[in-house]
Write a protein that holds these residues in place. Structure first.
Motif, PDB file in Angstrom:
ATOM      1  N   SER A 201       0.965  -1.225   0.358  1.00 15.89           N
ATOM      2  CA  SER A 201       0.319   0.391   0.147  1.00 15.89           C
ATOM      3  C   SER A 201       1.136   1.024   0.009  1.00 15.89           C
ATOM      4  CB  SER A 201      -1.193   0.543   1.674  1.00 15.89           C
ATOM      5  OG  SER A 201      -0.285   0.309   2.520  1.00 15.89           O
ATOM      6  N   ALA A 202       0.735   2.317  -0.538  1.00 14.39           N
ATOM      7  CA  ALA A 202       1.328   3.624  -0.439  1.00 14.39           C
ATOM      8  C   ALA A 202       0.986   3.911   0.706  1.00 14.39           C
ATOM      9  CB  ALA A 202       0.108   4.280  -1.296  1.00 14.39           C
ATOM     10  N   ARG A 203       0.502   3.709   1.647  1.00 10.07           N
ATOM     11  CA  ARG A 203       0.440   3.977   2.727  1.00 10.07           C
ATOM     12  C   ARG A 203       1.299   3.765   3.536  1.00 10.07           C
ATOM     13  NH1 ARG A 203      -4.768   4.358   6.772  1.00 10.07           N
ATOM     14  NH2 ARG A 203      -5.331   5.858   4.908  1.00 10.07           N
ATOM     15  N   LEU A 204       1.574   2.280   3.919  1.00  6.79           N
ATOM     16  CA  LEU A 204       2.926   1.714   4.585  1.00  6.79           C
ATOM     17  C   LEU A 204       4.024   2.193   3.588  1.00  6.79           C
ATOM     18  CD1 LEU A 204       4.015  -0.531   5.791  1.00  6.79           C
ATOM     19  CD2 LEU A 204       3.368  -1.782   4.343  1.00  6.79           C
ATOM     20  N   ARG A 205       4.151   2.494   2.525  1.00  6.86           N
ATOM     21  CA  ARG A 205       5.412   2.469   1.417  1.00  6.86           C
ATOM     22  C   ARG A 205       6.135   4.174   2.429  1.00  6.86           C
ATOM     23  NH1 ARG A 205       7.023   0.468  -4.208  1.00  6.86           N
ATOM     24  NH2 ARG A 205       7.154   2.903  -4.354  1.00  6.86           N
ATOM     25  N   LEU A 206       5.115   4.798   2.450  1.00  4.29           N
ATOM     26  CA  LEU A 206       5.211   6.113   2.640  1.00  4.29           C
ATOM     27  C   LEU A 206       6.118   6.344   4.317  1.00  4.29           C
ATOM     28  CD1 LEU A 206       5.598   9.333   2.994  1.00  4.29           C
ATOM     29  CD2 LEU A 206       3.097   9.589   3.065  1.00  4.29           C
ATOM     30  N   PHE A 207       5.461   5.545   5.503  1.00  2.00           N
ATOM     31  CA  PHE A 207       5.685   4.924   6.045  1.00  2.00           C
ATOM     32  C   PHE A 207       7.047   4.608   6.765  1.00  2.00           C
ATOM     33  CE2 PHE A 207       5.957   2.789  10.102  1.00  2.00           C
ATOM     34  CZ  PHE A 207       6.667   3.480  10.990  1.00  2.00           C
ATOM     35  N   CYS A 208       7.296   4.003   5.460  1.00  3.38           N
ATOM     36  CA  CYS A 208       8.858   2.775   6.125  1.00  3.38           C
ATOM     37  C   CYS A 208       9.960   4.191   4.956  1.00  3.38           C
ATOM     38  CB  CYS A 208       8.641   2.391   4.939  1.00  3.38           C
ATOM     39  SG  CYS A 208       7.691   0.801   5.651  1.00  3.38           S
TER      40      CYS A 208
ATOM     41  N   LEU B  40      12.073  19.913   6.563  1.00  5.49           N
ATOM     42  CA  LEU B  40      12.369  20.306   5.033  1.00  5.49           C
ATOM     43  C   LEU B  40      13.067  18.574   4.032  1.00  5.49           C
ATOM     44  CD1 LEU B  40      12.618  24.085   5.070  1.00  5.49           C
ATOM     45  CD2 LEU B  40      10.737  22.418   4.394  1.00  5.49           C
ATOM     46  N   GLY B  41      14.178  18.633   5.708  1.00 11.81           N
ATOM     47  CA  GLY B  41      15.586  17.285   4.957  1.00 11.81           C
ATOM     48  C   GLY B  41      14.487  15.706   5.187  1.00 11.81           C
ATOM     49  N   ALA B  42      13.446  15.848   6.295  1.00 12.67           N
ATOM     50  CA  ALA B  42      12.989  14.131   5.877  1.00 12.67           C
ATOM     51  C   ALA B  42      12.133  14.037   4.579  1.00 12.67           C
ATOM     52  CB  ALA B  42      11.836  14.824   7.483  1.00 12.67           C
ATOM     53  N   ILE B  43      11.085  15.855   4.679  1.00 12.67           N
ATOM     54  CA  ILE B  43      10.692  15.811   2.728  1.00 12.67           C
ATOM     55  C   ILE B  43      11.434  15.497   2.274  1.00 12.67           C
ATOM     56  CG2 ILE B  43       8.768  16.972   1.998  1.00 12.67           C
ATOM     57  CD1 ILE B  43       8.158  18.670   4.910  1.00 12.67           C
ATOM     58  N   ALA B  44      12.416  16.206   2.294  1.00 15.55           N
ATOM     59  CA  ALA B  44      14.017  16.293   0.846  1.00 15.55           C
ATOM     60  C   ALA B  44      14.075  14.324   0.789  1.00 15.55           C
ATOM     61  CB  ALA B  44      14.522  16.878   0.811  1.00 15.55           C
ATOM     62  N   ILE B  45      14.178  14.013   2.137  1.00 19.54           N
ATOM     63  CA  ILE B  45      14.906  12.494   1.579  1.00 19.54           C
ATOM     64  C   ILE B  45      13.921  11.682   1.484  1.00 19.54           C
ATOM     65  CG2 ILE B  45      15.577  10.379   2.886  1.00 19.54           C
ATOM     66  CD1 ILE B  45      16.940  12.690   5.466  1.00 19.54           C
ATOM     67  N   VAL B  46      12.289  11.782   2.378  1.00 20.96           N
ATOM     68  CA  VAL B  46      11.613  10.910   1.013  1.00 20.96           C
ATOM     69  C   VAL B  46      10.938  11.423   0.059  1.00 20.96           C
ATOM     70  CG1 VAL B  46       8.786  10.763   1.453  1.00 20.96           C
ATOM     71  CG2 VAL B  46      10.734  10.907   2.840  1.00 20.96           C
ATOM     72  N   TRP B  47      11.401  12.362  -1.197  1.00 24.30           N
ATOM     73  CA  TRP B  47      11.102  13.022  -2.280  1.00 24.30           C
ATOM     74  C   TRP B  47      12.176  11.917  -3.230  1.00 24.30           C
ATOM     75  CZ3 TRP B  47       7.856  12.940  -6.026  1.00 24.30           C
ATOM     76  CH2 TRP B  47       8.377  13.586  -7.397  1.00 24.30           C
ATOM     77  N   LEU B  48      13.583  12.809  -2.726  1.00 25.39           N
ATOM     78  CA  LEU B  48      14.101  11.656  -3.213  1.00 25.39           C
ATOM     79  C   LEU B  48      14.628  10.077  -3.522  1.00 25.39           C
ATOM     80  CD1 LEU B  48      16.790  13.270  -4.020  1.00 25.39           C
ATOM     81  CD2 LEU B  48      18.296  12.060  -2.063  1.00 25.39           C
ATOM     82  N   ILE B  49      14.113   9.849  -1.827  1.00 29.78           N
ATOM     83  CA  ILE B  49      14.163   8.069  -2.341  1.00 29.78           C
ATOM     84  C   ILE B  49      12.604   8.035  -3.588  1.00 29.78           C
ATOM     85  CG2 ILE B  49      13.336   6.014  -1.587  1.00 29.78           C
ATOM     86  CD1 ILE B  49      14.158   7.450   1.157  1.00 29.78           C
ATOM     87  N   ASN B  50      12.203   8.506  -3.831  1.00 28.68           N
ATOM     88  CA  ASN B  50      10.866   8.477  -4.420  1.00 28.68           C
ATOM     89  C   ASN B  50      11.302   8.214  -5.699  1.00 28.68           C
ATOM     90  OD1 ASN B  50       8.269   7.672  -3.369  1.00 28.68           O
ATOM     91  ND2 ASN B  50       8.499   8.614  -2.051  1.00 28.68           N
ATOM     92  N   LEU B  51      11.770   9.892  -5.945  1.00 28.20           N
ATOM     93  CA  LEU B  51      12.414  10.116  -7.388  1.00 28.20           C
ATOM     94  C   LEU B  51      12.668   9.141  -7.979  1.00 28.20           C
ATOM     95  CD1 LEU B  51      14.815  11.873  -7.713  1.00 28.20           C
ATOM     96  CD2 LEU B  51      13.894  13.835  -6.246  1.00 28.20           C
ATOM     97  N   TYR B  52      14.148   8.808  -7.793  1.00 29.48           N
ATOM     98  CA  TYR B  52      14.650   7.084  -7.739  1.00 29.48           C
ATOM     99  C   TYR B  52      14.176   6.579  -8.234  1.00 29.48           C
ATOM    100  CZ  TYR B  52      20.128   9.846  -8.118  1.00 29.48           C
ATOM    101  OH  TYR B  52      21.042  10.776  -8.088  1.00 29.48           O
ATOM    102  N   ASN B  53      13.629   6.313  -7.495  1.00 32.20           N
ATOM    103  CA  ASN B  53      12.030   5.052  -7.810  1.00 32.20           C
ATOM    104  C   ASN B  53      11.648   5.406  -9.589  1.00 32.20           C
ATOM    105  OD1 ASN B  53       8.950   3.750  -7.490  1.00 32.20           O
ATOM    106  ND2 ASN B  53      10.195   2.845  -7.720  1.00 32.20           N
ATOM    107  N   PHE B  54      10.741   6.585  -9.418  1.00 33.55           N
ATOM    108  CA  PHE B  54      10.163   7.458 -10.917  1.00 33.55           C
ATOM    109  C   PHE B  54      10.999   7.570 -11.813  1.00 33.55           C
ATOM    110  CE2 PHE B  54       7.796  10.047  -7.637  1.00 33.55           C
ATOM    111  CZ  PHE B  54       6.772   9.123  -6.511  1.00 33.55           C
TER     112      PHE B  54
END
Length: 340
Positions: free
Chosen positions: A96-103, A137-151
């Motif tokens: 689920s997207a929620r579980l992925r985001l939590f991790c 903001l660093g936490a948000i940036a890390i999550v976005w960086l992880i996702n964009l490498y996936n995208f």
């Protein structure tokens, strides 16, 4: 450690990744863990996915072999392995997207705790201190960086090439600043994903899957966080290292949001996907992105290292240039679709 030892680390991680990929690919094919061609896919034949497991194992072997790494790398390797497990589960069973985001948030918090947070960010040579703001903001940036490498892992060799590039540049910057253990981690990451590139280059014989792309995002994010914490790499230079991916993914997301589209659904609107739709080969797209990194991004990074007080302006200028390029590709693709 001497320079030759670092070269041996790079070569060893690359060799381990390349060698491990062969039996892993055979196993994935036997288990039918493959990506099938489709309208939103960029490949024409069933291709095994989950090959990023070889990259993570190669990185773990480097962790065990490199002197002092067991104590120095453990927060980073733990985060990489954890996210690789999440990616492997996603490759096998859709989470689920929620579980992925939590991790992903858990990994971001862990990295920031290990680094002690982000105390300040420099703007035009002046440090602005606001620990809670920059850490949040660093936490948000890390999550976005992880996702964009996936995208951005949607064209043969694209993410693996960027992993080789990002790890190599980060290693250079960290080593130059006296952070030899962090430099070794970055170099091992470059080698692990660089070795996988031998199998993932066009035409790809295997995909890294979420196992590899999410783990790679953590490697890059970890180098950025630890680099910022140690003062070795400013947040603006970290942005420049991944600028090609950051601008493409962010501009595409904002464009979809502004058009009222469901931004979280699968699509083919990234610049590299548009180029493929325009008839470019995977090899040509990969070559273009590599050339942009070497001919445009690298000189900008070198200038930011030479004149640190200009890093903010240089990062902004690079973002504008890449955004214009993104817009040109999008316009060309739209024009081509209209003609069709």
């Amino acid at each position: 450690m001497s320079g030759p030892a670092f070269w041996l680390l790079l070569a060893g991680a690359a060799a381990a990744s390349a060698i491990l990929t062969a039996p892993l690919r055979a196993w994935l094919l036997r288990r039918r863990i493959v990506d099938l061609p489709g309208s939103r896919r960029s490949h024409a034949l069933p291709t095994p996915r989950g090959g990023g497991l070889a990259c993570v194992i190669a990185l773990a072997l480097a962790w065990l072999a490199w002197p002092g790494a067991l104590s120095a790398w453990w927060p980073l390797v733990t985060a990489v392995v954890f996210m690789a497990i999440v990616g492997w589960l996603e490759d096998r069973h859709q989470l689920s997207a929620r579980l992925r985001l939590f991790c992903q948030m858990a990994v971001a918090v862990g990295l920031l705790m290990a680094a002690g947070g982000v105390d300040s960010v420099s703007f035009f040579g002046h440090d602005l201190r606001a620990w809670w703001l920059w850490t949040g903001l660093g936490a948000i940036a890390i999550v976005w960086l992880i996702n964009l490498y996936n995208f951005m892992d949607g064209s043969d060799g694209m993410a693996a090439m960027q992993g080789l590039w990002a790890g190599g540049v980060a290693a250079w910057l960290l080593y130059s600043s006296g952070q030899s253990q962090l430099a070794a981690f970055a170099l091992a990451g470059a080698g692990a994903w660089g070795g996988f590139l031998a199998w993932n280059r066009p035409p790809a014989g295997i995909f890294m899957g979420d196992t590899g792309s999410l783990a790679l995002g953590v490697v890059v994010a970890g180098c950025a966080v630890m680099g910022a914490s140690s003062g070795a790499i400013s947040v603006w230079i970290s942005f420049m290292i991944s600028a090609l991916f950051v601008v493409d993914a962010t501009a595409t997301l904002l464009s979809r949001v502004l058009r009222g589209e469901r931004w979280y659904t699968a699509h083919r609107q990234h610049a590299y996907q548009r180029l493929l739709d325009l008839g470019w080969s995977h090899g040509r797209v990969l070559g273009l992105y590599a050339l942009i990194n070497v001919l445009l991004v690298l000189p900008m990074i070198a200038a930011a290292v030479r004149w640190p007080h200009l890093d903010t302006m240089l990062a902004a200028g690079l973002a504008v240039v890449l955004a214009v390029g993104w817009r040109v590709v999008q316009s060309a693709a739209t024009l081509n679709n209209d003609k069709a």
